[in-house]
Design a protein around this motif. Structure first.
Motif, short mmCIF file in Angstrom:
data_model
loop_
_atom_site.label_atom_id
_atom_site.label_comp_id
_atom_site.label_asym_id
_atom_site.label_seq_id
_atom_site.Cartn_x
_atom_site.Cartn_y
_atom_site.Cartn_z
N LEU A 204 0.81 -1.18 -0.11
CA LEU A 204 -0.05 0.02 -0.03
C LEU A 204 0.98 1.04 -0.21
O LEU A 204 1.52 1.45 1.13
CB LEU A 204 -0.84 0.12 1.33
CG LEU A 204 -2.24 1.17 1.14
CD1 LEU A 204 -3.24 0.28 2.15
CD2 LEU A 204 -1.78 2.41 1.40
N VAL A 205 0.69 1.98 -1.14
CA VAL A 205 1.25 3.14 -1.27
C VAL A 205 0.44 4.38 -0.93
O VAL A 205 -0.37 4.34 -1.40
CB VAL A 205 2.11 3.35 -2.64
CG1 VAL A 205 2.97 4.63 -2.91
CG2 VAL A 205 2.91 2.21 -2.81
N LEU A 206 0.76 5.21 -0.04
CA LEU A 206 0.04 6.44 0.12
C LEU A 206 0.35 7.60 0.09
O LEU A 206 1.48 7.91 0.49
CB LEU A 206 -0.39 6.18 1.99
CG LEU A 206 -0.97 7.46 2.71
CD1 LEU A 206 -2.73 7.19 2.17
CD2 LEU A 206 -1.03 7.36 4.09
N PHE A 207 -0.45 8.38 -0.64
CA PHE A 207 -0.34 10.04 -0.84
C PHE A 207 -1.50 10.41 0.06
O PHE A 207 -2.60 10.21 -0.05
CB PHE A 207 -0.76 10.29 -2.32
CG PHE A 207 -0.74 11.67 -2.67
CD1 PHE A 207 0.28 12.81 -2.82
CD2 PHE A 207 -1.93 12.44 -2.46
CE1 PHE A 207 0.21 13.87 -3.00
CE2 PHE A 207 -2.14 13.55 -2.77
CZ PHE A 207 -1.16 14.44 -3.13
N ASP A 281 2.57 0.86 3.46
CA ASP A 281 4.28 0.30 3.22
C ASP A 281 4.90 1.47 2.80
O ASP A 281 6.16 1.37 3.23
CB ASP A 281 4.20 -0.58 2.44
CG ASP A 281 3.16 -2.00 2.84
OD1 ASP A 281 3.80 -2.68 3.53
OD2 ASP A 281 2.29 -2.28 2.22
N LEU A 282 4.28 2.59 2.28
CA LEU A 282 5.14 3.48 1.87
C LEU A 282 4.45 4.76 1.50
O LEU A 282 3.31 4.93 1.30
CB LEU A 282 6.05 3.31 0.40
CG LEU A 282 6.80 4.45 -0.05
CD1 LEU A 282 8.13 4.57 0.64
CD2 LEU A 282 7.14 3.86 -1.58
N PHE A 283 4.90 5.84 2.21
CA PHE A 283 4.33 7.25 1.95
C PHE A 283 5.17 7.93 0.93
O PHE A 283 6.16 8.02 0.98
CB PHE A 283 4.33 8.14 3.37
CG PHE A 283 3.76 9.37 3.35
CD1 PHE A 283 2.46 9.68 3.66
CD2 PHE A 283 4.53 10.50 2.95
CE1 PHE A 283 1.68 10.96 3.47
CE2 PHE A 283 4.04 11.67 2.80
CZ PHE A 283 2.46 11.97 3.07
N LEU A 342 9.94 0.17 -2.45
CA LEU A 342 8.74 -0.93 -2.41
C LEU A 342 9.62 -2.60 -2.72
O LEU A 342 8.95 -3.34 -2.06
CB LEU A 342 7.99 -0.98 -3.48
CG LEU A 342 7.12 0.32 -3.33
CD1 LEU A 342 6.22 0.56 -4.34
CD2 LEU A 342 6.10 0.06 -1.91
N GLU A 343 10.72 -2.69 -3.03
CA GLU A 343 11.31 -3.95 -3.54
C GLU A 343 12.29 -4.39 -2.14
O GLU A 343 13.04 -5.27 -2.62
CB GLU A 343 11.73 -3.97 -4.80
CG GLU A 343 10.75 -4.06 -5.79
CD GLU A 343 11.21 -3.80 -7.00
OE1 GLU A 343 12.39 -4.17 -7.48
OE2 GLU A 343 10.40 -3.41 -8.24
#
Length: 382
Positions: A204-207, A281-283, A342-343
């Motif tokens: 899940l990548v969040l903006f 998982d990432l902002f 991400l990887e």
């Protein structure tokens, strides 16, 4: 001390409202009184109000306010009647009527102006003709007359100096802050995914921010599409109110067949916002211009690894602590950053640890608010 903040105190305005909320909460604890004078359009939703504070809504006066931001006859009328009741007037932002109005009323109340990143090169060049006109009419003279100009960082210091042509004596650097304790016990991981039907195997990548081009959405959207061509095990969540770029975003998603991979969920608040931070998982925020991004601080305080530009308002701190991956402002640069972050689970974990340490050591609101109140007191003494 009686403090009057002037700002459009609404959910739509984003960071400045949250900053006022946190500073007000601390000021009230220390025995001060705080009012918030807020120019608003009917239908705007007032931001949360700390217990003991007072919001005074003033309707924006149309059609003038469509061309001159936050123009309000009611705001000016309130100041004429009541400005002398305050010890400090704190103006948030420039270029708008709320920053001019206190100088149109005869008074001797000390005035503080917070720049909020609005002298950044990108911000100045956006609708440049309007800002050139405001500069010609009054903006430089207002800054020169202010009793205190609050900036967040060295970049803003340079912006003020470049704009005025000299370094004003009344310049003070005080960063923004957040309440660290709000981000220590997040909701159980998985609740946001369950609510919005996001598979557990998808990263899940969040903006999280206003849907405005200055946030770098024109870079993030194609960069994420490029990343998906190599690895489709990710989903991008766009969380924030519409602010001029939602139509372009929706068009991009439709034209590229990305409806299952990029989801707009609107503005998130309270528990739902905390739950998306717990699941992220990432902002990401490849912004062109920020005064001082509260959203980035919230992500880092929550232990979410981040990919951001150095324009988020505290790039020098991020570099010092290696607190987030700093991306160049290009599509290829953002794509590369997504791949790196991400990887590699250990890379994300290391950034998350350093990011939380940076926020805890430098931006806890208790200490930041004390610095702001001390600056008020120094103005009153002088």
């Amino acid at each position: 001390m009686r403090i009057l903040n002037i700002c459009a105190y609404t959910w739509e305005i984003g960071g400045p409202a949250r900053i006022i909320f946190d500073h007000t909460t601390e000021a009230l604890k220390m025995g001060h009184e705080v009012d918030i004078l807020s120019p608003m359009t009917p239908g705007d939703e007032i931001y949360d109000v700390p217990t003991g504070a007072r919001v005074i809504p003033c309707i924006r006066t149309t059609p003038v306010s469509r061309f001159y931001r936050e123009f309000s006859v009611g705001l000016l009328g309130y100041l004429r009647k009541h400005i002398q009741e305050y010890d400090i007037v704190h103006i948030h932002g420039i270029w708008h009527f709320g920053s001019l109005a206190p100088f149109l009323v005869r008074n001797r109340v000390p005035k503080v102006i917070t720049i909020h990143g609005l002298l950044d090169e990108w911000a100045v060049n956006h609708h440049k003709w309007k800002k050139d006109l405001v500069t010609l009419l009054y903006q430089k003279s207002i800054l020169a007359k202010a009793d205190l100009i609050q900036i967040n960082n060295a970049d803003e210091e340079k912006n003020v100096i470049d704009y005025l042509g000299f370094r004003p004596k009344n310049l003070v650097t005080i960063p923004n802050g957040i309440r660290m304790d709000e981000y220590q016990n997040l909701p159980p991981r998985g609740s946001f995914r369950q609510q919005f039907g996001i598979p557990e195997e998808k990263r899940l990548v969040l903006f999280m921010g206003r849907m405005n081009i200055k946030k770098g959405l024109d870079l993030l959207l194609p960069a994420f599409a490029d990343y998906l061509r190599e690895n489709d095990e990710a989903i991008l969540i766009l969380a924030g109110p519409e602010d001029g770029y939602l139509a372009e975003t929706t068009k991009f998603i439709a034209e590229n067949g990305l409806a299952e991979s990029i989801k707009y969920v609107g503005m998130l608040t309270d528990t739902t916002k905390l739950s998306v931070l717990a699941d992220a998982d990432l902002f990401v925020l490849p912004s062109y211009s920020e005064g001082f991004s509260i959203a980035v601080l919230e992500a880092l305080a929550s232990g979410v690894p981040a990919l951001v530009s150095d324009r988020v308002g505290f790039g020098e701190y991020i570099r010092k602590y290696e607190a987030a991956y700093l991306t160049p402002l290009t599509v290829d640069g953002v794509t590369e950053g997504l791949s790196i972050m991400l990887e590699n689970d250990s890379t994300r974990a290391a950034y998350a640890k350093r990011g939380r340490e940076m926020v805890a050591q430098n931006f806890d609101i208790t200490q930041v608010a004390k610095k702001m109140l001390a600056a008020y007191s120094s103005v009153l003494r002088s």
